[in-house]
Enzyme design. Sequence first.
Site, PDB file in Angstrom:
ATOM      1  N   GLY A   1       6.031  -0.774  -0.123  1.00 40.03           N
ATOM      2  CA  GLY A   1       6.850   0.396   0.179  1.00 40.03           C
ATOM      3  C   GLY A   1       7.243   0.402   1.647  1.00 40.03           C
ATOM      4  O   GLY A   1       6.936  -0.526   2.392  1.00 40.03           O
ATOM      5  N   ALA A   2       7.930   1.468   2.066  1.00 43.96           N
ATOM      6  CA  ALA A   2       8.289   1.629   3.485  1.00 43.96           C
ATOM      7  C   ALA A   2       8.463   3.112   3.772  1.00 43.96           C
ATOM      8  O   ALA A   2       8.715   3.917   2.864  1.00 43.96           O
ATOM      9  CB  ALA A   2       9.586   0.880   3.791  1.00 43.96           C
ATOM     10  N   ASP A   3       8.313   3.455   5.022  1.00 44.85           N
ATOM     11  CA  ASP A   3       8.560   4.839   5.440  1.00 44.85           C
ATOM     12  C   ASP A   3      10.023   5.044   5.808  1.00 44.85           C
ATOM     13  O   ASP A   3      10.564   6.139   5.618  1.00 44.85           O
ATOM     14  CB  ASP A   3       7.642   5.190   6.616  1.00 44.85           C
ATOM     15  CG  ASP A   3       6.181   5.077   6.207  1.00 44.85           C
ATOM     16  OD1 ASP A   3       5.793   5.774   5.262  1.00 44.85           O
ATOM     17  OD2 ASP A   3       5.459   4.260   6.800  1.00 44.85           O
TER      18      ASP A   3
ATOM     19  N   GLU B   1      -0.427  -5.152   6.132  1.00 44.91           N
ATOM     20  CA  GLU B   1       0.896  -5.245   5.491  1.00 44.91           C
ATOM     21  C   GLU B   1       1.801  -6.218   6.246  1.00 44.91           C
ATOM     22  O   GLU B   1       2.528  -7.010   5.646  1.00 44.91           O
ATOM     23  CB  GLU B   1       1.557  -3.859   5.447  1.00 44.91           C
ATOM     24  CG  GLU B   1       0.897  -2.920   4.456  1.00 44.91           C
ATOM     25  CD  GLU B   1       1.423  -1.501   4.532  1.00 44.91           C
ATOM     26  OE1 GLU B   1       1.307  -0.794   3.523  1.00 44.91           O
ATOM     27  OE2 GLU B   1       1.943  -1.080   5.578  1.00 44.91           O
TER      28      GLU B   1
ATOM     29  N   GLY C   1       3.526   1.959   7.784  1.00 39.31           N
ATOM     30  CA  GLY C   1       2.237   2.349   8.343  1.00 39.31           C
ATOM     31  C   GLY C   1       1.913   3.811   8.168  1.00 39.31           C
ATOM     32  O   GLY C   1       0.873   4.272   8.632  1.00 39.31           O
ATOM     33  N   GLY C   2       2.802   4.534   7.456  1.00 35.78           N
ATOM     34  CA  GLY C   2       2.502   5.935   7.166  1.00 35.78           C
ATOM     35  C   GLY C   2       1.178   6.074   6.432  1.00 35.78           C
ATOM     36  O   GLY C   2       0.461   7.052   6.597  1.00 35.78           O
TER      37      GLY C   2
ATOM     38  N   THR D   1       0.846  -1.199   0.000  1.00 35.16           N
ATOM     39  CA  THR D   1       0.000   0.000   0.000  1.00 35.16           C
ATOM     40  C   THR D   1       0.881   1.249   0.000  1.00 35.16           C
ATOM     41  O   THR D   1       1.955   1.252   0.595  1.00 35.16           O
ATOM     42  CB  THR D   1      -0.913  -0.019   1.240  1.00 35.16           C
ATOM     43  OG1 THR D   1      -1.808  -1.129   1.119  1.00 35.16           O
ATOM     44  CG2 THR D   1      -1.732   1.255   1.381  1.00 35.16           C
TER      45      THR D   1
HETATM   46  C1  5RP Z   1       1.403   2.219   4.150  1.00 30.22           C
HETATM   47  C2  5RP Z   1       2.878   2.076   4.147  1.00 30.22           C
HETATM   48  C3  5RP Z   1       3.592   2.561   2.945  1.00 30.22           C
HETATM   49  O1  5RP Z   1       4.278   1.494   2.378  1.00 30.22           O
HETATM   50  C4  5RP Z   1       4.556   3.621   3.361  1.00 30.22           C
HETATM   51  O2  5RP Z   1       3.829   4.642   4.016  1.00 30.22           O
HETATM   52  C5  5RP Z   1       5.295   4.197   2.147  1.00 30.22           C
HETATM   53  O3  5RP Z   1       4.397   4.885   1.343  1.00 30.22           O
HETATM   54  P1  5RP Z   1       4.876   5.665   0.060  1.00 30.22           P
HETATM   55  O4  5RP Z   1       5.329   4.657  -0.924  1.00 30.22           O
HETATM   56  O5  5RP Z   1       3.647   6.417  -0.396  1.00 30.22           O
HETATM   57  O6  5RP Z   1       5.983   6.616   0.468  1.00 30.22           O
HETATM   58  O7  5RP Z   1       3.491   1.574   5.051  1.00 30.22           O
HETATM   59  O8  5RP Z   1       0.864   1.816   5.371  1.00 30.22           O
END
Ligand code: 5RP
Length: 262
Positions: free
Chosen positions: A90-92, A111, A103-104, A33
Site C-alpha cells: 500500500g501507500a499513504d 518496506e 510508513g503511516g 503492510t
Molecule cells: C505502512 C505503510 C502502508 O502501506 C500505508 O500506511 C498504507 O496503509 P493503508 O493501506 O492501511 O492505508 O506504508 O508502513
Amino acid sequence: MTYDLSPIDKAKFVAAKRATDYVQSGMRVGLGTGSTAAWLVRCLGEMVRDEGLKIKGVPTSSRTAQLARDVGIEVVSLDEARWLDLTIDGADEYDGNLNLIKGGGGALLQEKIVATASDQMVVIADISKQVETLGAFPLPVEVIPFGWQTTKTLIEETLIGLDVLGRTTTLRMNGEAPYYTDEGNHIIDLHLNRIGNARQLSLVLNQIPGVVENGLFIDICDVVVIGYGDGRVEVRDVNKGSVEETRFDFVDNDNIFNEVAD
Ligand code: 5RP
C-alpha cells in the site's frame, strides 16, 4: 471471506484482488503492510488454498508475517529469498510519477528494503491516496532511539533550507509511550504540507546521523493499482505509460466479486 464491506474497504479489496494478477506460481513476493496490503495477503492465501498457488512471501512487518502464516502463505526472510520477483504494498500518497510517501503504518524501513530488492513494485491503493504533490500526509522518518531529540532538532534545522511548506515535527506515540518499529526504532513524522523536491529531501534526510530511513519512495514503484468503491480498478504502469480499467461486480448471493472484462 465475507464482502459486506464499506466503500473504502471495497476499493482496497478490488485493488488488492486485481494486483494478484501480477503473481505467478514460483514467485518470491514481497508482502506489504497496512490495511490494503492485508487484503492482498488474504487474497493470496485464498489462491494458495483453492488454486494451488505456490509462492514464497517475504513480509515487511511482524504483523504481515503473522497474517501471511495464518492464511497459509509460506513465509521466508529476505535473506533466504535474496531477491524478489515482485513486491505489492500500500501507500499513504502517490503522485503522477508514482513517487510515494509510505510508513503511516510504521513499517517503512522493511518496506523500502523489500521493495528495492524486487524486480517490480506494485502499489495498491484507493483513489484517496492520489496527490498532485507529495506532502499533505506527514512524512515518516525512522530514527534510532539514541539521541532522538537531537536528531529531531537536526531534522528541523535541515528543513529550513528545503522546499517544503511546513516544518513541524512530532515523535510518533503509541498511547503514552513512544512508538517502536519492528527494528526497535522511533518514528518522527514531518508535517511538511507540500514537498517541492522529494528526491532532494529524501537524500538530505538520510544524511542526518540518527536517521535510519525516510518514507519517500522515489523511482521504486512501477505500477499503481487504484481501487474505487464501486468495483472499478485502474492500473497505471509508469514504464509502459499505459492505463487500463477493469471492473469487479459485487454479487449479492454468493458473497463473491466477479471480474467483468473490459
Ligand atoms: C505502512 C505503510 C502502508 O502501506 C500505508 O500506511 C498504507 O496503509 P493503508 O493501506 O492501511 O492505508 O506504508 O508502513
